[in-house]
Design a protein around this motif. Structure first.
Motif, PDB file in Angstrom:
ATOM      1  N   ALA A 124      -4.362  -3.285  -4.681  1.00  0.00           N
ATOM      2  CA  ALA A 124      -2.893  -2.704  -4.545  1.00  0.00           C
ATOM      3  C   ALA A 124      -2.006  -3.360  -5.063  1.00  0.00           C
ATOM      4  O   ALA A 124      -0.994  -3.067  -6.011  1.00  0.00           O
ATOM      5  CB  ALA A 124      -2.641  -2.240  -3.174  1.00  0.00           C
ATOM      6  N   HIS A 139       0.898  -1.108  -0.108  1.00  0.00           N
ATOM      7  CA  HIS A 139       0.024  -0.117   0.018  1.00  0.00           C
ATOM      8  C   HIS A 139       0.786   1.201  -0.030  1.00  0.00           C
ATOM      9  O   HIS A 139       0.478   2.187  -0.657  1.00  0.00           O
ATOM     10  CB  HIS A 139      -1.008   0.047   1.215  1.00  0.00           C
ATOM     11  CG  HIS A 139      -2.137  -0.700   0.926  1.00  0.00           C
ATOM     12  ND1 HIS A 139      -3.084  -0.497  -0.470  1.00  0.00           N
ATOM     13  CD2 HIS A 139      -2.688  -1.733   1.806  1.00  0.00           C
ATOM     14  CE1 HIS A 139      -4.297  -1.432  -0.044  1.00  0.00           C
ATOM     15  NE2 HIS A 139      -3.843  -2.029   1.023  1.00  0.00           N
ATOM     16  N   TRP A 143      -5.014   6.300  -5.151  1.00  0.00           N
ATOM     17  CA  TRP A 143      -4.694   5.057  -4.441  1.00  0.00           C
ATOM     18  C   TRP A 143      -6.109   4.799  -3.590  1.00  0.00           C
ATOM     19  O   TRP A 143      -6.536   3.653  -3.847  1.00  0.00           O
ATOM     20  CB  TRP A 143      -3.490   5.370  -3.293  1.00  0.00           C
ATOM     21  CG  TRP A 143      -3.557   4.171  -2.492  1.00  0.00           C
ATOM     22  CD1 TRP A 143      -2.950   2.980  -2.290  1.00  0.00           C
ATOM     23  CD2 TRP A 143      -3.986   4.321  -0.997  1.00  0.00           C
ATOM     24  NE1 TRP A 143      -3.360   2.333  -1.343  1.00  0.00           N
ATOM     25  CE2 TRP A 143      -3.747   3.227  -0.334  1.00  0.00           C
ATOM     26  CE3 TRP A 143      -4.616   5.439  -0.488  1.00  0.00           C
ATOM     27  CZ2 TRP A 143      -4.345   3.062   1.017  1.00  0.00           C
ATOM     28  CZ3 TRP A 143      -5.065   5.589   1.023  1.00  0.00           C
ATOM     29  CH2 TRP A 143      -4.676   3.870   1.618  1.00  0.00           C
ATOM     30  N   GLU A 190       0.697   4.009  -2.946  1.00  0.00           N
ATOM     31  CA  GLU A 190       0.037   5.395  -2.520  1.00  0.00           C
ATOM     32  C   GLU A 190       1.057   6.320  -2.766  1.00  0.00           C
ATOM     33  O   GLU A 190       0.785   7.614  -3.612  1.00  0.00           O
ATOM     34  CB  GLU A 190      -0.460   5.576  -1.099  1.00  0.00           C
ATOM     35  CG  GLU A 190      -0.908   6.850  -0.677  1.00  0.00           C
ATOM     36  CD  GLU A 190      -1.204   7.050   0.647  1.00  0.00           C
ATOM     37  OE1 GLU A 190      -1.749   8.010   1.093  1.00  0.00           O
ATOM     38  OE2 GLU A 190      -1.031   5.974   1.459  1.00  0.00           O
TER      39      GLU A 190
END
Length: 259
Positions: free
Chosen positions: A156, A97, A109, A101
């Motif tokens: 993700a 993640h 994201w 991001e």
């Protein structure tokens, strides 16, 4: 963090400063982790009866989706059933993640992982409902525990494929596909179908990739600007475009005056 051009790696400096910069570069990931940490402590410190009540009340199962659709969709993504696995999720959030991001930006994201969590939850619970109506699952499955963060992680993980350069991209892609395909081939549950849906949505987030969203090609999607500056970015070939020679001056006509 990527090394600067010129072959020198950045100095780590103060570890606390590096950690602060890392957290600030992926705030959504770490806010999410903080909330999961709090809810995990609540589950770990609660009695068995209270813990079971909480995980059922915050589940996004058929019963809760019918009674409290929006809260159950959102809240279910902030709980994990086994607090003992929290450190594993910390590692996965930081590896997957946080990097996605930082690369995509917090808004893209969040749109990707949030959309995948909602879509995979609704689709997987629809499969449960169809199985109950077809008498392949008992009616008690309407109250099944359905909480967790794995749908967002699967999405993700799909996006992260585009972050890597070949040949690492292909090895990573093969590993991800095998990881999620084995449960599907070995007697899939509704959660396994949800993971497959979320992973597919991560792959489908191609238009949100920074290079694509800015109108370029994702050949340099490892977060590095092409060498050669703006001219190279326009060409996207890794080498600056050759300057175009100016045409020779036109011979001045007789009697022409400059105004």
């Amino acid at each position: 963090m990527e090394p600067p051009r010129g072959g020198r790696r950045p100095r780590l400096g103060n570890p606390l400063t590096w950690l602060k910069d890392w957290v600030h570069s992926s705030p959504g990931t770490h806010i999410w982790l903080l909330v999961i940490g709090v809810t995990s402590l609540v589950i770990a410190s609660a009695s068995e009866g209270l813990g079971q009540f909480l995980v059922h009340r915050t589940s996004s199962n058929i019963h809760e989706l019918n009674e409290h659709p929006l809260p159950s969709l959102l809240i279910s993504g902030f709980w994990i059933e086994r607090p003992s696995s929290f450190l594993l999720y910390v590692a996965m959030f930081e590896l997957v993640h946080a990097n996605v991001e930082r690369w995509m930006g917090s808004a893209r994201w969040l749109l990707t992982v949030g959309g995948a969590h909602i879509a995979a939850t609704l689709a997987s619970q629809e499969l449960v409902l169809l199985a109950i109506e077809g008498h392949r699952l008992p009616p008690s499955m309407t109250h099944v525990v359905d909480i967790g963060v794995s749908y967002g992680l699967a999405a993700a993980a799909g996006v992260l494929t585009y972050r890597l350069r070949p040949p690492w991209r292909y090895g990573y892609l093969a590993g991800v596909l095998v990881f999620f395909a084995i449960p599907l081939l070995a007697g899939a549950s509704f959660t396994d179908f949800g993971h497959a849906i979320a992973l597919t949505m991560g792959f489908a987030a191609w238009p949100l990739i920074p290079a694509v969203a800015s109108g370029g090609l994702p050949e340099h999607d490892a977060g590095q600007e092409p060498a050669g500056g703006p001219a190279a970015r326009r060409k996207y070939g890794g080498q600056p475009a050759a300057p175009v020679a100016a045409p020779p001056p036109e011979p001045e006509a007789e009697g022409r005056q400059e105004r």
